[in-house]
Design a protein around this motif. Structure first.
Motif, short mmCIF file in Angstrom:
data_model
loop_
_atom_site.label_atom_id
_atom_site.label_comp_id
_atom_site.label_asym_id
_atom_site.label_seq_id
_atom_site.Cartn_x
_atom_site.Cartn_y
_atom_site.Cartn_z
N ARG A 239 69.50 44.43 48.27
CA ARG A 239 70.64 44.00 47.50
C ARG A 239 70.06 43.48 46.12
N ILE A 240 70.66 44.33 45.28
CA ILE A 240 70.27 44.30 43.60
C ILE A 240 71.31 44.38 42.81
N ALA A 241 70.88 43.55 41.53
CA ALA A 241 71.76 43.70 40.58
C ALA A 241 71.86 44.89 39.96
N PRO A 242 73.28 45.28 39.28
CA PRO A 242 73.43 46.77 39.04
C PRO A 242 72.33 47.20 37.84
N ASP A 243 72.05 46.28 37.14
CA ASP A 243 71.14 47.06 35.86
C ASP A 243 69.85 47.20 36.47
N LYS A 244 69.36 46.81 37.75
CA LYS A 244 68.21 47.08 38.28
C LYS A 244 68.13 48.20 39.20
N ILE A 245 69.17 48.98 39.65
CA ILE A 245 69.39 49.72 40.51
C ILE A 245 68.42 51.11 40.08
N SER A 268 75.09 46.76 50.76
CA SER A 268 73.76 46.93 50.10
C SER A 268 73.65 48.05 49.08
N GLN A 269 72.66 47.72 47.92
CA GLN A 269 72.87 48.65 46.80
C GLN A 269 71.89 50.00 47.02
N ILE A 270 70.77 49.52 47.75
CA ILE A 270 69.79 50.77 48.14
C ILE A 270 69.33 50.49 49.43
N VAL A 271 69.21 51.87 50.15
CA VAL A 271 68.48 51.76 51.55
C VAL A 271 67.38 52.52 51.55
N TYR A 283 54.74 44.65 56.12
CA TYR A 283 54.96 43.27 55.58
C TYR A 283 54.36 43.39 54.16
N GLU A 284 53.35 44.15 53.84
CA GLU A 284 52.91 44.39 52.31
C GLU A 284 53.92 45.39 51.78
N PHE A 285 54.53 46.32 52.33
CA PHE A 285 55.49 47.09 51.67
C PHE A 285 56.60 46.32 51.03
N VAL A 286 57.27 45.15 51.84
CA VAL A 286 58.26 44.55 51.45
C VAL A 286 58.11 43.40 50.73
N SER A 297 67.77 40.31 47.71
CA SER A 297 67.57 39.91 49.05
C SER A 297 67.70 41.32 49.62
N PHE A 298 67.04 41.15 51.02
CA PHE A 298 66.99 42.20 51.67
C PHE A 298 67.16 42.08 53.35
N ASP A 299 67.66 43.15 54.18
CA ASP A 299 67.72 42.96 55.47
C ASP A 299 66.60 44.25 56.01
N LEU A 300 65.80 43.94 56.91
CA LEU A 300 65.03 44.91 57.67
C LEU A 300 65.44 45.04 59.12
#
Length: 319
Positions: A239-245, A268-271, A283-286, A297-300
């Motif tokens: 989940r990301i602000a539009p200007d950061k996508i 969600s804005q990116i998968v 864990y390191e990746f996220v 924020s994110f879901d995994l």
């Protein structure tokens, strides 16, 4: 799952870069005996450990996240995987039970969402997230078994196929037949294509080259990540602000750990589909990737079974 040995990985890596490369070309690039390469490569393909397939270009794609009735997750997975327009179908952990990508035309979206998904066996709730842009697809995913020079030799002067396009070309019936051939087997010989499509071998070669240049069909080499030492697979929903996508999407596109990343319309804005060797690497990746600080924020969700990849049913995944 059997892990590929070093030579098998190098053959697989070569076909990732050029799915239609001849065994002679692969042998020359890898500096191996042509008979050995032809035998080992043919065994990989015949045994289903790798597969060279085509994906038809379409103007619309969407991800489906489903929650299933108790005990019905396998049924829903099978139903979604069996669809001809499904690119992949995964059983996953978390509040979502099945995730699938459906590649279709714009004029079918309303019926797909309101009727077809609503009547799919086992689905209690479905969230549909249209794909706005691909930052990376599995055509760009590499297992890293080749040197830069070897990779350059396989790519040659061929222009790379773009990942971000969502188009549906207007093809003749003859070209549609040729696309169907490549979808079933991206390595099908020009002689066989000419026979099935009812054209000369010269025409088959010319039309295949045009179809690839125009992105009318996308070729890819499929291999299970676990077979190349990457058994941990997860979908990360950002989940990301539009200007950061765009900035985050470009960062993901450059990350060799990423198999797939797409911008979405929805919750969600990116998968991101990522495959790694260990949970510690996930864990390191996220938590430590360059894009992590820009995410709200994110879901995994962990991929437990991949019933379909690249439009191809994966029988071994449910064994």
């Amino acid at each position: 799952m059997d892990v590929l040995d070093e030579l098998e990985r190098r053959i697989t890596a070569a076909l990732q870069l050029n799915p239609r490369a001849s065994w002679r070309t692969v042998a020359q690039v890898l500096n191996e005996n042509e008979r050995t390469i032809a035998r080992r490569g043919s065994e990989l393909l015949a045994g289903g450990r790798i597969a060279a397939v085509g994906i038809r270009s379409r103007a619309a794609s969407l991800l489906v996240r489903t929650q299933c009735a108790p005990g019905s997750t396998p049924v829903t997975t099978e139903a979604l995987a069996a669809r001809a327009d499904t690119s992949f179908a995964y059983m996953v952990t978390g509040s979502t039970d099945v995730v699938a990508e459906i590649v279709t035309s714009r004029d079918r979206l309303a019926h797909l969402v309101s009727i077809e998904l609503a009547t799919t066996p086992g689905i209690a709730h479905a969230e549909t997230l249209p794909i706005l842009k691909y930052f990376r697809t599995i055509r760009s995913w590499r297992i890293g078994a080749l040197t830069r020079d070897e990779a350059d030799q396989l790519i040659g002067s061929r222009p790379p196929q773009a990942d971000g396009t969502l188009t549906e070309p207007n093809l003749s019936a003859q070209d549609q037949d040729i696309v169907d051939c490549l979808i079933s087997n991206a390595r099908m010989s020009y002689e066989e294509i000419s026979r099935r499509a009812g054209v000369s071998e010269t025409t088959a070669r010319r039309r295949v080259e045009w179809l690839l240049r125009s992105d009318s069909v996308h070729l890819r080499l499929l291999v299970e990540p676990a077979a190349v030492g990457l058994p941990v697979e997860a979908l990360v929903w950002l989940r990301i602000a539009p200007d950061k996508i765009d900035r985050i999407g470009e960062s993901l596109r450059r990350d060799e750990r990423v198999r797939y990343a797409a911008a979405l319309a929805g919750s969600s804005q990116i998968v991101v589909d990522v495959t790694l060797a260990t949970s510690s690497e996930l864990y390191e990746f996220v938590t430590q990737s360059e894009w992590a600080s820009g995410v709200d924020s994110f879901d995994l969700t962990m991929v437990m079974r991949a019933r379909k990849r690249g439009g191809r049913l994966n029988d071994t995944a449910l064994a």
